[in-house]
Design an enzyme around this catalytic site. Structure first.
Site, mmCIF file in Angstrom:
data_model
loop_
_atom_site.group_PDB
_atom_site.id
_atom_site.type_symbol
_atom_site.label_atom_id
_atom_site.label_comp_id
_atom_site.label_asym_id
_atom_site.label_seq_id
_atom_site.Cartn_x
_atom_site.Cartn_y
_atom_site.Cartn_z
ATOM 1 N N SER A 118 -19.048 -15.175 41.450
ATOM 2 C CA SER A 118 -18.264 -15.875 40.419
ATOM 3 C C SER A 118 -16.984 -15.104 40.146
ATOM 4 O O SER A 118 -17.021 -13.961 39.687
ATOM 5 C CB SER A 118 -19.073 -15.980 39.121
ATOM 6 O OG SER A 118 -18.193 -16.301 38.061
ATOM 7 N N HIS A 130 -17.593 -19.263 43.595
ATOM 8 C CA HIS A 130 -17.976 -19.940 42.349
ATOM 9 C C HIS A 130 -16.856 -19.787 41.320
ATOM 10 O O HIS A 130 -16.431 -18.670 41.012
ATOM 11 C CB HIS A 130 -19.280 -19.321 41.837
ATOM 12 C CG HIS A 130 -19.877 -20.013 40.655
ATOM 13 N ND1 HIS A 130 -20.675 -21.133 40.757
ATOM 14 C CD2 HIS A 130 -19.799 -19.743 39.329
ATOM 15 C CE1 HIS A 130 -21.064 -21.523 39.546
ATOM 16 N NE2 HIS A 130 -20.546 -20.687 38.658
ATOM 17 N N ASP A 159 -15.656 -20.675 37.513
ATOM 18 C CA ASP A 159 -16.129 -21.051 36.183
ATOM 19 C C ASP A 159 -14.983 -21.578 35.337
ATOM 20 O O ASP A 159 -14.064 -20.840 34.980
ATOM 21 C CB ASP A 159 -16.758 -19.830 35.498
ATOM 22 C CG ASP A 159 -18.124 -19.508 36.075
ATOM 23 O OD1 ASP A 159 -18.956 -20.431 36.166
ATOM 24 O OD2 ASP A 159 -18.354 -18.343 36.447
ATOM 25 N N MET A 168 -13.885 -23.156 31.807
ATOM 26 C CA MET A 168 -14.342 -23.200 30.406
ATOM 27 C C MET A 168 -13.221 -23.692 29.505
ATOM 28 O O MET A 168 -12.053 -23.366 29.722
ATOM 29 C CB MET A 168 -14.762 -21.797 29.964
ATOM 30 C CG MET A 168 -15.802 -21.166 30.865
ATOM 31 S SD MET A 168 -16.364 -19.590 30.201
ATOM 32 C CE MET A 168 -17.484 -19.074 31.506
ATOM 33 N N HIS A 209 -17.722 -24.996 38.714
ATOM 34 C CA HIS A 209 -18.685 -25.180 37.628
ATOM 35 C C HIS A 209 -17.905 -25.533 36.364
ATOM 36 O O HIS A 209 -17.265 -24.670 35.768
ATOM 37 C CB HIS A 209 -19.468 -23.853 37.477
ATOM 38 C CG HIS A 209 -20.454 -23.824 36.372
ATOM 39 N ND1 HIS A 209 -21.044 -22.661 35.939
ATOM 40 C CD2 HIS A 209 -20.977 -24.818 35.582
ATOM 41 C CE1 HIS A 209 -21.881 -22.926 34.955
ATOM 42 N NE2 HIS A 209 -21.843 -24.218 34.717
ATOM 43 N N MET A 256 -17.597 -26.260 32.704
ATOM 44 C CA MET A 256 -18.221 -26.122 31.384
ATOM 45 C C MET A 256 -17.238 -26.690 30.378
ATOM 46 O O MET A 256 -16.665 -25.970 29.549
ATOM 47 C CB MET A 256 -18.532 -24.641 31.125
ATOM 48 C CG MET A 256 -19.692 -24.128 31.975
ATOM 49 S SD MET A 256 -19.743 -22.334 32.108
ATOM 50 C CE MET A 256 -18.636 -22.115 33.499
ATOM 51 N N MET A 277 -28.756 -22.647 34.390
ATOM 52 C CA MET A 277 -28.079 -21.561 33.677
ATOM 53 C C MET A 277 -29.139 -20.595 33.169
ATOM 54 O O MET A 277 -30.008 -20.973 32.380
ATOM 55 C CB MET A 277 -27.281 -22.104 32.478
ATOM 56 C CG MET A 277 -25.986 -22.799 32.820
ATOM 57 S SD MET A 277 -24.867 -21.877 33.901
ATOM 58 C CE MET A 277 -24.646 -20.332 32.995
ATOM 59 N N ASP A 283 -27.507 -19.250 37.850
ATOM 60 C CA ASP A 283 -26.233 -18.663 37.412
ATOM 61 C C ASP A 283 -26.410 -17.916 36.099
ATOM 62 O O ASP A 283 -26.739 -18.521 35.084
ATOM 63 C CB ASP A 283 -25.214 -19.810 37.239
ATOM 64 C CG ASP A 283 -23.812 -19.335 36.887
ATOM 65 O OD1 ASP A 283 -23.566 -18.126 36.850
ATOM 66 O OD2 ASP A 283 -22.964 -20.220 36.648
HETATM 67 C C1 DX5 Z 1 -21.391 -17.976 32.703
HETATM 68 C C2 DX5 Z 1 -20.853 -18.353 34.067
HETATM 69 C C3 DX5 Z 1 -21.399 -17.496 35.151
HETATM 70 C C4 DX5 Z 1 -21.132 -16.045 34.978
HETATM 71 C C5 DX5 Z 1 -22.040 -15.248 35.843
HETATM 72 O O1 DX5 Z 1 -20.940 -18.882 31.760
HETATM 73 O O2 DX5 Z 1 -21.163 -19.697 34.384
HETATM 74 O O3 DX5 Z 1 -20.959 -17.949 36.438
HETATM 75 O O4 DX5 Z 1 -19.820 -15.713 35.243
HETATM 76 O O5 DX5 Z 1 -21.732 -13.907 35.638
HETATM 77 P P1 DX5 Z 1 -22.826 -12.757 35.688
HETATM 78 O O6 DX5 Z 1 -23.399 -12.787 37.061
HETATM 79 O O7 DX5 Z 1 -22.043 -11.542 35.392
HETATM 80 O O8 DX5 Z 1 -23.874 -13.099 34.640
HETATM 81 ZN ZN ZN Z 2 -20.912 -20.495 36.584
#
Ligand code: DX5
Ligand code: ZN
Length: 219
Positions: A7, A32, A34, A36, A65, A67, A136, A172
């Protein structure tokens, strides 16, 4: 048979292109990303412009991903930016069946993510629309949190629900070389890892250790 998806949330954001190339060369299967929005989750990260900017830096799968809530107005932008997999949250939409059809209609693989409190049965009537299910194992919003062990039972139940359908089961949050074996034994085949990769001095060894631990538990 195990895929590792670093990620880039844990990467150096000032050098994202370089970091993406580095994990590609270090053996990542998926990149990956993320996304947000500061509304669905208490953090704000990146948008379609960044996905588009990263696309020329790797030929590997861009695993996006989302969110964000609402998500429907942004699907096309993330698709045309070069995403390969677009994962939305079960908790973020009223009309998931339609959302998943839109993603496939844009020519992308469709993923559905479940927050820790969401039961595995949320996928039951969507299975034929899914290419990936993301469990998650932390509350989404931040990297570097601790794996929630209750999610192992959810993985096992999802594995049964998926049956022999070609749906990838991804996990994840809080994945490390120490728990990767247990996670894979519970049924996950795609492991997302932020901190476990980017805090390591060698991305290649970190990815290899995650893969070795997970594969040892599934062979
Ligand atoms: C959390 C994200 C993850 C996160 C994983 O909201 O969706 O992808 O970055 O990071 P680690 O592996 O550090 O928990
Ligand atoms: Zn993620």
């Amino acid at each position: 048979m195990i895929k590792i998806a670093p990620s880039i949330l844990s990467a150096d954001f000032a050098r994202l292109g370089e970091e993406t190339r580095a994990i590609d060369e270090a053996g990542a299967d998926y990149i990956h990303i993320d996304v947000m929005d500061g509304h669905f989750v208490p953090n704000i990260t990146i948008g379609p412009a960044v996905v588009r900017a990263l696309r020329p830096h790797t030929r590997k799968v861009l695993d996006v991903h989302l969110m964000i809530d609402p998500v429907d107005p942004y699907l096309e932008a993330f698709a045309t930016a070069g995403s390969d997999i677009i994962t939305v949250h079960a908790e973020a939409g009223y009309h998931l069946d339609r959302t998943l059809q839109v993603i496939r209609g844009l020519g992308k693989k469709a993923g559905l993510s479940l927050n820790p409190a969401t039961p595995p049965e949320a996928v039951t009537y969507l299975l034929d629309r899914l290419d990936l299910i993301l469990v998650m194992s932390v509350n989404p919003g931040f990297g570097g949190q601790k794996f929630i062990p209750a999610q192992l039972d959810k993985l096992r139940r999802l594995r049964t629900l998926i049956g022999d359908r070609p749906i990838e089961l991804q996990v994840d949050g809080g994945v490390t070389a120490d728990n990767a074996g247990t996670i894979a034994a519970a049924g996950a085949r795609v492991l997302v890892a932020g901190n476990a990769v980017f805090s390591a001095s060698s991305y290649a060894s970190a990815i290899a250790s995650l893969r070795a631990a997970a594969e040892a538990a599934t062979s």
